[in-house]
Design a protein around this motif. Structure first.
Motif, mmCIF file in Angstrom:
data_model
loop_
_atom_site.group_PDB
_atom_site.id
_atom_site.type_symbol
_atom_site.label_atom_id
_atom_site.label_comp_id
_atom_site.label_asym_id
_atom_site.label_seq_id
_atom_site.Cartn_x
_atom_site.Cartn_y
_atom_site.Cartn_z
ATOM 1 N N LEU A 152 -21.922 -7.935 -5.616
ATOM 2 C CA LEU A 152 -20.742 -8.730 -5.312
ATOM 3 C C LEU A 152 -21.114 -9.728 -4.208
ATOM 4 N N PRO A 153 -20.272 -10.733 -3.960
ATOM 5 C CA PRO A 153 -20.602 -11.725 -2.923
ATOM 6 C C PRO A 153 -20.932 -11.107 -1.562
ATOM 7 N N GLU A 154 -20.232 -10.043 -1.187
ATOM 8 C CA GLU A 154 -20.527 -9.407 0.104
ATOM 9 C C GLU A 154 -21.898 -8.719 0.100
ATOM 10 N N ASP A 155 -22.324 -8.241 -1.065
ATOM 11 C CA ASP A 155 -23.665 -7.651 -1.167
ATOM 12 C C ASP A 155 -24.733 -8.730 -1.008
ATOM 13 N N VAL A 156 -24.491 -9.883 -1.615
ATOM 14 C CA VAL A 156 -25.428 -11.002 -1.489
ATOM 15 C C VAL A 156 -25.522 -11.420 -0.022
ATOM 16 N N ALA A 157 -24.369 -11.497 0.654
ATOM 17 C CA ALA A 157 -24.348 -11.925 2.057
ATOM 18 C C ALA A 157 -25.058 -10.922 2.969
ATOM 19 N N LEU A 158 -24.968 -9.641 2.649
ATOM 20 C CA LEU A 158 -25.551 -8.601 3.509
ATOM 21 C C LEU A 158 -26.910 -8.102 3.016
ATOM 22 N N ARG A 159 -27.423 -8.726 1.994
ATOM 23 C CA ARG A 159 -28.724 -8.312 1.456
ATOM 24 C C ARG A 159 -29.788 -8.403 2.550
ATOM 25 N N GLY A 160 -30.571 -7.350 2.671
ATOM 26 C CA GLY A 160 -31.608 -7.296 3.697
ATOM 27 C C GLY A 160 -31.169 -6.552 4.948
ATOM 28 N N LEU A 161 -29.884 -6.232 5.066
ATOM 29 C CA LEU A 161 -29.396 -5.450 6.202
ATOM 30 C C LEU A 161 -29.898 -4.017 6.035
ATOM 31 N N ALA A 162 -30.679 -3.561 6.973
ATOM 32 C CA ALA A 162 -31.392 -2.286 6.833
ATOM 33 C C ALA A 162 -30.501 -1.092 6.441
ATOM 34 N N PRO A 163 -29.345 -0.882 7.057
ATOM 35 C CA PRO A 163 -28.559 0.303 6.690
ATOM 36 C C PRO A 163 -28.089 0.316 5.226
ATOM 37 N N LEU A 164 -28.016 -0.858 4.607
ATOM 38 C CA LEU A 164 -27.524 -0.933 3.229
ATOM 39 C C LEU A 164 -28.633 -1.197 2.221
ATOM 40 N N SER A 165 -29.868 -1.262 2.671
ATOM 41 C CA SER A 165 -30.959 -1.661 1.785
ATOM 42 C C SER A 165 -31.160 -0.702 0.611
ATOM 43 N N ALA A 166 -31.012 0.591 0.813
ATOM 44 C CA ALA A 166 -31.189 1.536 -0.293
ATOM 45 C C ALA A 166 -30.155 1.296 -1.389
ATOM 46 N N LEU A 167 -28.919 1.009 -0.995
ATOM 47 C CA LEU A 167 -27.875 0.713 -1.980
ATOM 48 C C LEU A 167 -28.142 -0.623 -2.667
ATOM 49 N N HIS A 168 -28.548 -1.612 -1.894
ATOM 50 C CA HIS A 168 -28.784 -2.944 -2.461
ATOM 51 C C HIS A 168 -29.988 -2.965 -3.392
ATOM 52 N N ASN A 169 -30.945 -2.088 -3.161
ATOM 53 C CA ASN A 169 -32.119 -2.032 -4.039
ATOM 54 C C ASN A 169 -31.770 -1.615 -5.462
ATOM 55 N N GLN A 170 -30.606 -1.017 -5.652
ATOM 56 C CA GLN A 170 -30.166 -0.561 -6.971
ATOM 57 C C GLN A 170 -29.334 -1.604 -7.712
ATOM 58 N N LEU A 171 -29.060 -2.735 -7.077
ATOM 59 C CA LEU A 171 -28.163 -3.736 -7.657
ATOM 60 C C LEU A 171 -28.924 -4.869 -8.328
ATOM 61 N N GLU A 172 -28.258 -5.478 -9.298
ATOM 62 C CA GLU A 172 -28.742 -6.722 -9.892
ATOM 63 C C GLU A 172 -28.150 -7.871 -9.088
ATOM 64 N N PHE A 173 -29.023 -8.696 -8.529
ATOM 65 C CA PHE A 173 -28.586 -9.852 -7.751
ATOM 66 C C PHE A 173 -28.752 -11.113 -8.584
ATOM 67 N N PRO A 174 -27.967 -12.164 -8.248
ATOM 68 C CA PRO A 174 -28.161 -13.432 -8.953
ATOM 69 C C PRO A 174 -29.598 -13.893 -8.805
ATOM 70 N N PRO A 175 -30.160 -14.551 -9.747
ATOM 71 C CA PRO A 175 -29.577 -15.053 -10.991
ATOM 72 C C PRO A 175 -29.595 -14.040 -12.130
ATOM 73 N N MET A 176 -30.085 -12.819 -11.893
ATOM 74 C CA MET A 176 -30.187 -11.813 -12.954
ATOM 75 C C MET A 176 -28.827 -11.225 -13.339
ATOM 76 N N SER A 177 -27.894 -11.191 -12.418
ATOM 77 C CA SER A 177 -26.604 -10.556 -12.687
ATOM 78 C C SER A 177 -25.648 -11.531 -13.367
ATOM 79 N N PRO A 178 -24.756 -11.003 -14.197
ATOM 80 C CA PRO A 178 -23.767 -11.879 -14.839
ATOM 81 C C PRO A 178 -22.734 -12.370 -13.831
#
Length: 126
Positions: A72-98
């Motif tokens: 989601l947009p908030e995930d894109v904005a917070l991508r690379g934030l260490a406490p959330l990195s494990a969760l973000h590693n499981q997500l599809e980010f643009p341009p791969m995500s619909p």
């Protein structure tokens, strides 16, 4: 209630808080019987049923794994934030995500929050 939450963009910070709780569950596991969790559960019970939300978001959430799949947009904005990195590693980010429309994003955030409640219920000592 849902109208107020959706029009005031309150789901974004709640979703981020939910991500943080899932990432740092060892910090909150001690107090799963507290007032916060009771009130959080009351809030989750106001949300539409998971089945109804899944009909809206067909690709963005894995019910069997209780996890978000599309950033989601908030995930894109917070991508690379260490406490959330494990969760973000499981997500599809643009341009791969619909691309998601506003209703998809709203439903996906609600599903993410519901999954936090289910996650916390599994941590709760029996």
């Amino acid at each position: 209630m849902l109208h107020v939450i959706s029009t005031q963009s309150l789901l974004l910070p709640l979703k981020i808080l939910g991500d943080w709780i899932k990432a740092r569950h060892q910090l909150i596991a001690q107090d799963l019987t507290g007032t916060f969790w009771a009130q959080f559960g009351d809030l989750l019970n106001l949300f539409p049923h998971t089945r109804d939300l899944e009909r809206i978001v067909k690709e963005g959430f894995s019910q069997s794994q209780q996890q978000q799949k599309i950033a989601l947009p908030e995930d894109v904005a917070l991508r690379g934030l260490a406490p959330l990195s494990a969760l973000h590693n499981q997500l599809e980010f643009p341009p791969m995500s619909p691309d998601l429309n506003l209703l998809d994003e709203f439903a996906l955030r609600l599903l993410c929050l519901k999954s936090v409640g289910q996650f916390a219920a599994q941590l709760r000592p029996r």
